[in-house]
Write a protein that holds these residues in place. Sequence first.
Motif, PDB file in Angstrom:
ATOM      1  N   MET A  38      -1.422 -16.404   2.473  1.00  0.00           N
ATOM      2  CA  MET A  38      -1.019 -17.470   3.281  1.00  0.00           C
ATOM      3  C   MET A  38      -1.996 -18.829   3.084  1.00  0.00           C
ATOM      4  O   MET A  38      -1.290 -19.948   3.066  1.00  0.00           O
TER       5      MET A  38
ATOM      6  N   ARG B 157      -3.921 -19.262   0.661  1.00  0.00           N
ATOM      7  CA  ARG B 157      -3.945 -19.616  -0.800  1.00  0.00           C
ATOM      8  C   ARG B 157      -2.483 -20.729  -0.791  1.00  0.00           C
ATOM      9  O   ARG B 157      -2.296 -21.663  -1.517  1.00  0.00           O
ATOM     10  N   PHE B 158      -1.334 -20.208  -0.345  1.00  0.00           N
ATOM     11  CA  PHE B 158      -0.082 -21.233  -0.493  1.00  0.00           C
ATOM     12  C   PHE B 158      -0.438 -22.273   0.213  1.00  0.00           C
ATOM     13  O   PHE B 158      -0.129 -23.291  -0.292  1.00  0.00           O
TER      14      PHE B 158
ATOM     15  N   ASN C 241      -2.359 -24.377  -2.326  1.00  0.00           N
ATOM     16  CA  ASN C 241      -1.560 -24.930  -3.355  1.00  0.00           C
ATOM     17  C   ASN C 241      -0.606 -26.167  -2.792  1.00  0.00           C
ATOM     18  O   ASN C 241      -0.429 -27.226  -3.534  1.00  0.00           O
ATOM     19  N   VAL C 242      -0.207 -26.068  -1.515  1.00  0.00           N
ATOM     20  CA  VAL C 242       0.718 -27.028  -1.039  1.00  0.00           C
ATOM     21  C   VAL C 242      -0.144 -28.339  -1.293  1.00  0.00           C
ATOM     22  O   VAL C 242       0.388 -29.380  -1.611  1.00  0.00           O
TER      23      VAL C 242
END
Length: 55
Positions: A1, A3-4, A7-8
Amino acid sequence: MFRFLKNVSREMKKVSWPSGKELTSYTITVITTVAFMALFFFLIDLGITQILNLL
């Protein structure tokens, strides 16, 4: 979560956001287009209604 979300955040920094002047111009264009289309379809509907009332 995590890492997401990282990245966003990274991708959002790459986005080219419009300036205030561009945003105002785009908003006026959209509102004008919507108003024109609403008037156009209102007149078409009114015309069809009048034709059907004559029959």
